[in-house]
Design an enzyme around this catalytic site. Structure first.
Site, PDB file in Angstrom:
ATOM      1  N   GLY A   1       4.147  -5.510   0.516  1.00  0.00           N
ATOM      2  CA  GLY A   1       3.548  -4.987   1.748  1.00  0.00           C
ATOM      3  C   GLY A   1       2.047  -5.140   1.736  1.00  0.00           C
ATOM      4  N   ALA A   2       1.584  -6.328   1.323  1.00  0.00           N
ATOM      5  CA  ALA A   2       0.160  -6.539   1.056  1.00  0.00           C
ATOM      6  C   ALA A   2      -0.651  -6.925   2.276  1.00  0.00           C
ATOM      7  CB  ALA A   2      -0.006  -7.630  -0.020  1.00  0.00           C
ATOM      8  N   ASN A   3      -0.021  -7.071   3.445  1.00  0.00           N
ATOM      9  CA  ASN A   3      -0.754  -7.621   4.590  1.00  0.00           C
ATOM     10  C   ASN A   3      -1.374  -6.565   5.503  1.00  0.00           C
ATOM     11  OD1 ASN A   3       2.332  -7.598   5.290  1.00  0.00           O
ATOM     12  ND2 ASN A   3       1.277  -7.376   7.246  1.00  0.00           N
TER      13      ASN A   3
ATOM     14  N   GLY B   1      -2.454  -1.951   5.980  1.00  0.00           N
ATOM     15  CA  GLY B   1      -2.469  -0.595   5.462  1.00  0.00           C
ATOM     16  C   GLY B   1      -2.995  -0.467   4.057  1.00  0.00           C
ATOM     17  N   ILE B   2      -2.384   0.451   3.289  1.00  0.00           N
ATOM     18  CA  ILE B   2      -2.875   0.704   1.940  1.00  0.00           C
ATOM     19  C   ILE B   2      -2.602  -0.474   1.008  1.00  0.00           C
ATOM     20  CG2 ILE B   2      -2.720   3.208   2.188  1.00  0.00           C
ATOM     21  CD1 ILE B   2      -0.207   3.147   0.468  1.00  0.00           C
ATOM     22  N   GLY B   3      -1.595  -1.290   1.334  1.00  0.00           N
ATOM     23  CA  GLY B   3      -1.346  -2.476   0.521  1.00  0.00           C
ATOM     24  C   GLY B   3      -2.499  -3.451   0.589  1.00  0.00           C
TER      25      GLY B   3
ATOM     26  N   SER C   1       5.725   9.651  -1.370  1.00  0.00           N
ATOM     27  CA  SER C   1       5.097  10.319  -0.230  1.00  0.00           C
ATOM     28  C   SER C   1       5.173  11.834  -0.424  1.00  0.00           C
ATOM     29  CB  SER C   1       5.823   9.937   1.065  1.00  0.00           C
ATOM     30  OG  SER C   1       5.442  10.769   2.153  1.00  0.00           O
TER      31      SER C   1
ATOM     32  N   TYR D   1      13.946   9.304   5.931  1.00  0.00           N
ATOM     33  CA  TYR D   1      12.656   8.954   5.328  1.00  0.00           C
ATOM     34  C   TYR D   1      12.420   9.815   4.085  1.00  0.00           C
ATOM     35  CZ  TYR D   1       7.679   8.066   4.661  1.00  0.00           C
ATOM     36  OH  TYR D   1       6.459   7.729   4.121  1.00  0.00           O
TER      37      TYR D   1
END
Length: 306
Positions: free
Chosen positions: A23-25, A27-29, A152, A177
């Site tokens: 998920g590097a593209n 937000g926190i990634g 989370s 979630y």
């Protein structure tokens, strides 16, 4: 407020290190990628969307010209994609120093992964479970490998619906979630124990970003308005994961998040509150067993650890 002695100025030199971020593209990634690249690391950006990954890589290079980035496609909602990704990593890299299991989604309407799992449990937990298992070999080739799993504060509402893990009977977006984020925390702690028991070098850590302004809230009515009122920026939310990936001060099996007063939503990283169920061996064993059964990926179980 819990004491935090860590800040980004303490990130060590990461030249000759290879770090993989799911998920590097965004937000926190993406913010974690910036921090790692700025310290000279080679960063493998694992993203589902090629266009968004290329756009993110350009943003990182604006921040750090000459950043050493490599994009490989990964869809955590597809076990075949996870296998292909793991094979590509092993073919291209002799060793991976850090696996940052960051990708996730939050509270969408009922959806299913390509393999038929409820989307949140399937992506947030099962996808990372399967990915980690197929990368143990390349992690062990590094001198001091780490797996960092993003959970989370919502693990606090989490409960395992063992007879309804994949929402065949009913579905609630927030309940599922919470289940997926509790699974992340239980998995990280159990993974660390299993790595130690097997005599391997890798160690596992769990983190959470507090309440950070990212695209996760896009699926929530009013999410972006709440972001403006309560959230900290993603560049702060990434720091618990960055600390766990790079600091000598963290404890294997530990759980870290912002040190803020109200539910740990904001602030610099510090040890975080984890419910007792996160260390329950019977619960962890049941989750591990069902994760192996559902994904078909078996590793670090009793038979392979001896």
């Amino acid at each position: 407020m819990r004491r935090s002695d860590w800040h980004p100025g303490l990130i060590p030199d990461l030249q000759d290190k290879t770090l993989l971020v799911t998920g590097a593209n965004s937000g926190i990634g993406l913010e974690a990628v910036k921090q790692f690249a700025d310290k000279g690391a080679t960063v493998i950006m694992a993203c589902r969307n090629t266009g968004k990954a290329e756009e993110a890589a350009r943003a990182v290079r604006q921040h750090t010209p000459g950043a050493q980035l490599d994009f490989l496609p990964l869809d955590l909602a597809d076990l075949a994609s996870i296998g292909q990704f793991a094979d590509a990593v092993k073919a291209r890299y002799g060793a991976v120093d850090v696996l940052l299991n960051n990708a996730g989604l939050m509270a969408p309407p009922l959806q299913r992964t390509r393999d038929g799992f409820e989307m949140q449990f399937g992506t947030n937990h099962l996808g990372h479970f399967a990915l980690t298992g197929q990368l143990v070999e390349v992690l062990e080739a590094a001198p001091a490998p780490r797996v960092v799993q993003v959970s989370s504060v919502m693990h606090r509402i989490g409960k395992f619906y063992w007879d309804n893990l994949n929402a065949e009977k009913w579905y609630s977006r927030w309940a599922f979630y919470g289940q997926s984020k509790l699974a992340n925390l239980v998995f990280a702690r159990d993974l660390n124990r299993r790595l130690e028991t097997a005599g391997l070098k890798a160690r596992a850590y769990a983190v959470h970003p507090g309440y950070s302004a990212t695209h996760l809230q896009d699926t929530v009515i009013g999410g972006q308005i709440i972001n403006k009122i309560m959230a900290q920026p993603a560049r702060m939310g990434c720091l618990p994961g960055v600390m766990a990936a790079t600091s000598d001060a963290v404890q294997p099996g530990g759980y870290y998040g912002p040190n803020g007063r109200f539910l740990e939503l904001r602030g610099y990283p510090a040890p975080s509150y984890a419910r007792r169920i996160a260390s329950n061996r019977q619960v962890a064993q049941r989750l591990w067993d069902v994760s192996e059964t559902l994904t078909g990926i078996r590793y670090l179980n009793d038979s392979s650890a001896h």
